[in-house]
Design a protein around this motif. Structure first.
Motif, PDB file in Angstrom:
ATOM      1  N   UNK A 100      -4.631  28.220  24.505  1.00 33.39           N
ATOM      2  CA  UNK A 100      -3.817  27.025  23.777  1.00 33.39           C
ATOM      3  C   UNK A 100      -3.974  27.397  21.870  1.00 33.39           C
ATOM      4  N   UNK A 101      -4.302  28.601  21.789  1.00 33.37           N
ATOM      5  CA  UNK A 101      -4.613  29.196  20.104  1.00 33.37           C
ATOM      6  C   UNK A 101      -3.917  30.145  20.586  1.00 33.37           C
ATOM      7  N   UNK A 102      -3.639  30.949  21.260  1.00 29.20           N
ATOM      8  CA  UNK A 102      -2.714  31.702  22.112  1.00 29.20           C
ATOM      9  C   UNK A 102      -1.324  31.612  21.968  1.00 29.20           C
ATOM     10  N   UNK A 103      -1.116  29.974  22.100  1.00 29.75           N
ATOM     11  CA  UNK A 103       0.087  29.097  22.183  1.00 29.75           C
ATOM     12  C   UNK A 103       0.500  29.189  21.023  1.00 29.75           C
ATOM     13  N   UNK A 104      -0.239  28.561  20.396  1.00 35.96           N
ATOM     14  CA  UNK A 104      -0.351  28.208  18.509  1.00 35.96           C
ATOM     15  C   UNK A 104       0.877  29.571  18.107  1.00 35.96           C
ATOM     16  N   UNK A 108       4.004  30.116  16.614  1.00 32.20           N
ATOM     17  CA  UNK A 108       4.130  30.237  14.276  1.00 32.20           C
ATOM     18  C   UNK A 108       5.141  32.297  14.575  1.00 32.20           C
ATOM     19  N   UNK A 109       4.784  32.584  15.641  1.00 35.70           N
ATOM     20  CA  UNK A 109       6.067  33.969  15.517  1.00 35.70           C
ATOM     21  C   UNK A 109       7.539  33.143  15.869  1.00 35.70           C
ATOM     22  N   UNK A 110       7.282  32.340  16.672  1.00 30.55           N
ATOM     23  CA  UNK A 110       9.090  32.127  17.142  1.00 30.55           C
ATOM     24  C   UNK A 110       9.253  31.751  15.912  1.00 30.55           C
ATOM     25  N   UNK A 111       8.851  30.670  14.971  1.00 29.22           N
ATOM     26  CA  UNK A 111       9.442  30.088  14.158  1.00 29.22           C
ATOM     27  C   UNK A 111       9.256  30.882  12.821  1.00 29.22           C
ATOM     28  N   UNK A 112       8.944  31.906  12.987  1.00 29.38           N
ATOM     29  CA  UNK A 112       9.272  33.210  11.874  1.00 29.38           C
ATOM     30  C   UNK A 112      10.539  34.013  12.165  1.00 29.38           C
ATOM     31  N   UNK A 113      10.477  33.992  13.738  1.00 28.29           N
ATOM     32  CA  UNK A 113      11.600  35.123  14.158  1.00 28.29           C
ATOM     33  C   UNK A 113      13.270  34.010  14.057  1.00 28.29           C
ATOM     34  N   UNK A 114      12.829  32.885  14.208  1.00 22.22           N
ATOM     35  CA  UNK A 114      13.485  31.973  14.266  1.00 22.22           C
ATOM     36  C   UNK A 114      15.044  31.639  15.581  1.00 22.22           C
ATOM     37  N   UNK A 115      14.103  31.987  16.643  1.00 23.73           N
ATOM     38  CA  UNK A 115      14.352  32.029  17.927  1.00 23.73           C
ATOM     39  C   UNK A 115      13.447  30.751  19.099  1.00 23.73           C
ATOM     40  N   UNK A 117      13.214  30.380  22.433  1.00 15.51           N
ATOM     41  CA  UNK A 117      13.446  30.219  23.663  1.00 15.51           C
ATOM     42  C   UNK A 117      12.486  30.291  24.617  1.00 15.51           C
ATOM     43  N   UNK A 118      12.594  30.099  26.138  1.00 13.30           N
ATOM     44  CA  UNK A 118      11.567  29.554  26.693  1.00 13.30           C
ATOM     45  C   UNK A 118      11.450  29.958  28.131  1.00 13.30           C
ATOM     46  N   UNK A 119      10.352  30.240  28.464  1.00 15.13           N
ATOM     47  CA  UNK A 119      10.113  30.163  30.413  1.00 15.13           C
ATOM     48  C   UNK A 119       8.043  30.249  30.499  1.00 15.13           C
ATOM     49  N   UNK A 120       8.113  28.808  31.422  1.00 15.69           N
ATOM     50  CA  UNK A 120       6.619  28.674  32.176  1.00 15.69           C
ATOM     51  C   UNK A 120       6.729  30.049  32.826  1.00 15.69           C
ATOM     52  N   UNK A 121       5.368  30.184  33.583  1.00 15.89           N
ATOM     53  CA  UNK A 121       4.818  31.327  33.902  1.00 15.89           C
ATOM     54  C   UNK A 121       4.787  30.311  35.002  1.00 15.89           C
ATOM     55  N   UNK A 161       5.883  25.794  22.245  1.00 15.27           N
ATOM     56  CA  UNK A 161       7.474  26.598  22.238  1.00 15.27           C
ATOM     57  C   UNK A 161       9.086  25.833  22.229  1.00 15.27           C
ATOM     58  N   UNK A 162       8.891  24.999  21.890  1.00 14.63           N
ATOM     59  CA  UNK A 162       9.864  23.815  21.900  1.00 14.63           C
ATOM     60  C   UNK A 162       9.829  23.091  21.026  1.00 14.63           C
ATOM     61  N   UNK A 163       8.870  23.568  19.596  1.00 18.12           N
ATOM     62  CA  UNK A 163       8.809  22.832  18.618  1.00 18.12           C
ATOM     63  C   UNK A 163       9.553  21.943  18.034  1.00 18.12           C
ATOM     64  N   UNK A 164      10.409  22.304  18.070  1.00 13.00           N
ATOM     65  CA  UNK A 164      12.344  22.012  16.987  1.00 13.00           C
ATOM     66  C   UNK A 164      12.627  20.788  17.924  1.00 13.00           C
ATOM     67  N   UNK A 165      11.972  20.401  19.335  1.00 15.12           N
ATOM     68  CA  UNK A 165      12.428  18.997  20.227  1.00 15.12           C
ATOM     69  C   UNK A 165      11.698  18.054  20.037  1.00 15.12           C
ATOM     70  N   UNK A 166      12.601  17.088  19.623  1.00 17.28           N
ATOM     71  CA  UNK A 166      12.021  15.406  18.860  1.00 17.28           C
ATOM     72  C   UNK A 166      10.707  14.903  20.242  1.00 17.28           C
ATOM     73  N   UNK A 167      11.282  15.201  21.419  1.00 17.44           N
ATOM     74  CA  UNK A 167      10.704  14.658  22.436  1.00 17.44           C
ATOM     75  C   UNK A 167       9.519  15.184  22.566  1.00 17.44           C
ATOM     76  N   UNK A 168       8.806  16.998  22.259  1.00 21.17           N
ATOM     77  CA  UNK A 168       7.454  17.321  22.259  1.00 21.17           C
ATOM     78  C   UNK A 168       6.907  17.427  21.299  1.00 21.17           C
ATOM     79  N   UNK A 169       7.137  16.651  20.213  1.00 22.90           N
ATOM     80  CA  UNK A 169       6.579  16.478  18.888  1.00 22.90           C
ATOM     81  C   UNK A 169       5.309  16.103  19.452  1.00 22.90           C
TER      82      UNK A 169
END
Length: 194
Positions: A100-104, A108-115, A117-121, A161-169
């Motif tokens: 979970x720490x790695x996912x955080x 943060x990296x996605x937030x800095x780069x402005x993208x 995207x996502x996929x689950x393993x 990875x989708x923190x901008x989506x309101x239902x994920x908050x």
């Protein structure tokens, strides 16, 4: 032989599947320039998969610095040829070795780069990742590997990875509290939630 020189060949576009680490091995840069100039039709999807070195090691992928070097060169070539072509990274949550720490850190990296995207393993037959998923062991070292199997944790990793989506908050908030990363809740530039 260049596709443009093949009789009857008009255009050939590559949308995904490029090994960005191999592209950087092109010493002359001719192949990379050819790709950008003639064979991308608006966007190119590549798979850095994650940004945390330890997770990338389990994936057998190059570290994120290699992707960032590729991205810089891709952007410079687009500018040189007057192109506006986007680079879309595939990123993955819940891979064996990803906590979970790695996912955080990935969020943060996605937030800095402005993208976003996502996929689950998902385990696929015959891969090292699937072997790690089912056994909890890295077959290369025979050492234990953390495997996020709990559906709720997997949902939190994906939500990060989708923190901008309101239902994920709510899931993002829970993940940030669990990892003691309340510093990412607020109004600062690097915050994921307000």
């Amino acid at each position: 032989r260049k596709i443009r020189q093949v009789p009857g060949g008009k255009k050939a576009f590559i949308r995904s599947g490029i090994r960005f680490d191999y592209m950087l091995q092109d010493k002359s840069g001719e192949f990379f320039a050819e790709l950008v100039k003639y064979h991308v039709s608006g966007q190119l999807k590549v798979a850095p998969e994650h940004c945390v070195s330890g997770v990338l090691d389990y994936m057998g992928k190059p570290h994120i610095e290699v992707y960032e070097k590729f991205k810089g060169k891709y952007e410079r070539l687009n500018q040189k040829y007057g192109k506006e072509q986007y680079l879309v990274p595939y990123l993955m949550s819940s891979h064996p070795g990803c906590t979970l720490d790695d996912a955080v850190r990935l969020a943060e990296w996605i937030n800095r780069t402005g993208r976003q995207p996502e996929q689950d393993f998902y385990p696929t037959p015959g891969t090292l990742s699937t072997c790690m998923y089912y056994t909890g062991i890295d077959p290369r070292t025979m050492q234990p590997v953390y495997v996020p199997r709990d559906p709720h944790e997997k949902a939190m990793q994906r939500a990060l990875m989708q923190w901008k989506r309101p239902e994920k908050r709510p899931l993002v908030r829970e993940a940030l509290h669990r990892t003691h990363r309340e510093d990412l809740i607020g109004y600062g530039k690097g915050c994921l939630l307000r």
